[in-house]
Design an enzyme around this catalytic site. Structure first.
Site, PDB file in Angstrom:
ATOM      1  N   ASN A   1       0.828  -1.210   0.000  1.00  0.00           N
ATOM      2  CA  ASN A   1       0.000   0.000   0.000  1.00  0.00           C
ATOM      3  C   ASN A   1       0.864   1.262   0.000  1.00  0.00           C
ATOM      4  OD1 ASN A   1      -2.306  -1.585   0.176  1.00  0.00           O
ATOM      5  ND2 ASN A   1      -2.209  -1.616   2.410  1.00  0.00           N
TER       6      ASN A   1
ATOM      7  N   HIS B   1     -15.104  -1.315   4.243  1.00  0.00           N
ATOM      8  CA  HIS B   1     -14.016  -1.990   4.951  1.00  0.00           C
ATOM      9  C   HIS B   1     -14.447  -2.534   6.325  1.00  0.00           C
ATOM     10  CE1 HIS B   1      -9.998  -1.968   7.069  1.00  0.00           C
ATOM     11  NE2 HIS B   1      -9.615  -2.424   5.890  1.00  0.00           N
TER      12      HIS B   1
ATOM     13  N   GLU C   1     -16.605   4.230   1.132  1.00  0.00           N
ATOM     14  CA  GLU C   1     -15.203   4.506   0.821  1.00  0.00           C
ATOM     15  C   GLU C   1     -15.195   5.313  -0.469  1.00  0.00           C
ATOM     16  OE1 GLU C   1     -12.820   0.825   0.813  1.00  0.00           O
ATOM     17  OE2 GLU C   1     -14.072   0.165   2.471  1.00  0.00           O
TER      18      GLU C   1
ATOM     19  N   SER D   1     -11.490  -0.965  -1.355  1.00  0.00           N
ATOM     20  CA  SER D   1     -10.289  -1.772  -1.109  1.00  0.00           C
ATOM     21  C   SER D   1     -10.132  -2.956  -2.047  1.00  0.00           C
ATOM     22  CB  SER D   1     -10.329  -2.368   0.305  1.00  0.00           C
ATOM     23  OG  SER D   1     -10.527  -1.395   1.274  1.00  0.00           O
TER      24      SER D   1
ATOM     25  N   ASP E   1     -14.440   7.383   3.625  1.00  0.00           N
ATOM     26  CA  ASP E   1     -13.116   6.864   3.979  1.00  0.00           C
ATOM     27  C   ASP E   1     -12.234   6.902   2.734  1.00  0.00           C
ATOM     28  OD1 ASP E   1     -10.884   5.339   4.588  1.00  0.00           O
ATOM     29  OD2 ASP E   1     -11.992   3.755   5.620  1.00  0.00           O
TER      30      ASP E   1
ATOM     31  N   HIS F   1      -7.584   4.660   0.438  1.00  0.00           N
ATOM     32  CA  HIS F   1      -6.812   4.319  -0.765  1.00  0.00           C
ATOM     33  C   HIS F   1      -6.640   5.499  -1.707  1.00  0.00           C
ATOM     34  CE1 HIS F   1      -7.006   0.218   0.488  1.00  0.00           C
ATOM     35  NE2 HIS F   1      -8.308   0.353   0.655  1.00  0.00           N
TER      36      HIS F   1
ATOM     37  N   LYS G   1      -0.937   4.263   4.334  1.00  0.00           N
ATOM     38  CA  LYS G   1      -0.787   3.788   2.958  1.00  0.00           C
ATOM     39  C   LYS G   1       0.095   4.755   2.162  1.00  0.00           C
ATOM     40  CE  LYS G   1      -4.578   0.706   3.452  1.00  0.00           C
ATOM     41  NZ  LYS G   1      -5.884   0.712   4.067  1.00  0.00           N
TER      42      LYS G   1
END
Ligand SMILES: *Cc1c(COP(=O)(O)O)cnc(C)c1O
Length: 389
Positions: free
Chosen positions: A46, A134, A178, A182, A208, A211, A242
């Site tokens: 990540n 997640h 998100e 993910s 969120d 990523h 990450k």
């Protein structure tokens, strides 16, 4: 004795279904990992911008440290004596970058997601969460007193119906998603979500950006920056673990929300603050994110190349990001394919249930800006054609 026996049986069951997990033994060597003596390109990291493996960046940071500033422990909760000025510098920097009233730092994304939702919801709260959020968000929902409905992944029509149906029966509704997911690497439509929430005065939006922080947006602030809706998101959360090559997490939000969390959030109040030296490193990295545009563009480019190669081999490859799933189907096949790639020097890992739904086991390529285009080209030579299982 019985308990141990039952545990053994359960583990054996996992093993028989190729779903047993082990902590891998490995040695890190920049972009590579050495596992069982074999040196492989890490395609499962990540470290999206390649900053964790950037030695010169670490050297530069180390030159800023002295024994007086290298503080390896905060020795207390931030609410007692664990609050150091560097925490406030980082929070001020984040609020400035995002253009928000406030920011608050947490020990990890897991702490953030398991702490914020329980703090801001009660029995008269409804949480509407995307089906694929997640595990840390799921745990946050479980720890909260709220009622929760999961909507089908990215199905905004269903979400719209749920809002219409429920908004008057609850004091507060929180939409949870998100920005880049993910496991599929696809994206939520943040503008559309912001549009939906604006129709009701008791609906809040929680996003969120684990990523996307560092990776998306002109200044690397995430998909919210990219789609111009930072201000529409009430709880804009991301991790430093990450792309930011550190540890910890943040929320950017209204001042009142920050103050409320300081008073109500158990995963902030009842834990030792991160070491000040970690916060200093995070600040050092965060101040450089705007200058990483070339790395972001390269990352997007190799993500597209790999995705197109997989689609050409019959895989449905949703989304458009640096997280590229090769959905094989059965766990046993997926494990075999991952092992084959590893023999060719590519450290790709299988992802299996319960992390992903039954029958969608996959190799999850998680690309970093350190990976060269030629290496992606070489990798594509070893990708098999998709067969239905
Ligand atoms: C990694 C991740 C987290 C957890 O963040 P940590 O800082 O590693 O605890 C939370 N949410 C999502 C979507 C993640 O991918």
């Amino acid at each position: 004795m019985d308990t141990i026996h039952e545990m053994q049986q359960e583990l054996q069951h996992l093993e028989e279904h190729s779903n047993l997990r082990r902590l891998p033994k490995m040695v890190h060597d920049g972009r590579h990992v050495i596992v069982n003596g074999a040196r492989m390109l890490n395609l499962s990291s990540n470290d999206y911008l390649g900053l964790a493996s950037d030695r010169s960046l670490r050297e530069e940071f180390l030159r800023t440290l002295t024994p007086d500033t290298f503080l390896p422990a905060s020795s207390s909760s931030r609410l007692l004596t664990g609050n150091f000025t560097v925490y406030e510098e980082l929070e001020a920097e984040l609020a400035h970058l995002f253009g928000t009233e406030a920011a608050l730092i947490f020990n990890s994304g897991y702490h953030a997601n398991t702490g914020i939702l329980p703090a801001v919801s009660d029995a008269r709260t409804l949480i509407l969460a995307d089906k694929l959020v997640h595990a840390s968000l799921i745990d946050g929902i479980r720890l909260s007193a709220a009622k929760c409905v999961r909507y089908r992944h990215n199905d905004l029509a269903q979400l719209e119906r749920l809002l219409k149906e429920h908004h008057s029966a609850y004091r507060r509704i929180i939409i949870v998603t998100e920005s880049i997911f993910s496991m599929d690497g696809d994206r939520a439509d943040l503008q559309a979500l912001a549009g939906l929430k604006r129709r009701y005065d008791n609906v809040l939006l929680y996003v969120d950006e684990a990523h996307a922080f560092g990776v998306r947006g002109k200044r690397g602030l995430g998909c919210a920056e990219e789609s111009g809706c930072i201000r529409d998101i009430d709880f804009l959360v991301g991790t430093f673990g990450k792309a930011a090559a550190s540890v910890g997490a943040y929320i950017v939000c209204r001042k009142t929300v920050r103050e409320y969390l300081v008073n109500r959030m158990r995963t902030l109040i009842f834990t030792t603050g991160l070491p000040p030296v970690n916060i200093a490193w995070t600040l050092f990295v965060v101040r450089r994110l705007a200058d990483m545009q070339e790395r972001r563009e390269h990352l997007a480019h190799i993500g597209r190349t790999l995705r197109e190669a997989l689609q050409a081999r019959g895989y449905t490859c949703p989304g458009a990001s640096h997280i590229v799933p090769m959905i094989v189907g059965q766990s046993a096949d997926t494990v075999l394919q991952a092992e084959a790639l590893q023999r060719h020097g590519f450290y790709a890992l299988p992802v299996r249930p319960p992390t992903v739904p039954e029958g969608t086991s996959r190799i999850r390529f998680s690309l970093t800006a350190e990976i060269r285009s030629e290496e992606i080209e070489e990798l594509t030579n070893y990708l098999t054609v998709h067969t239905q299982t």
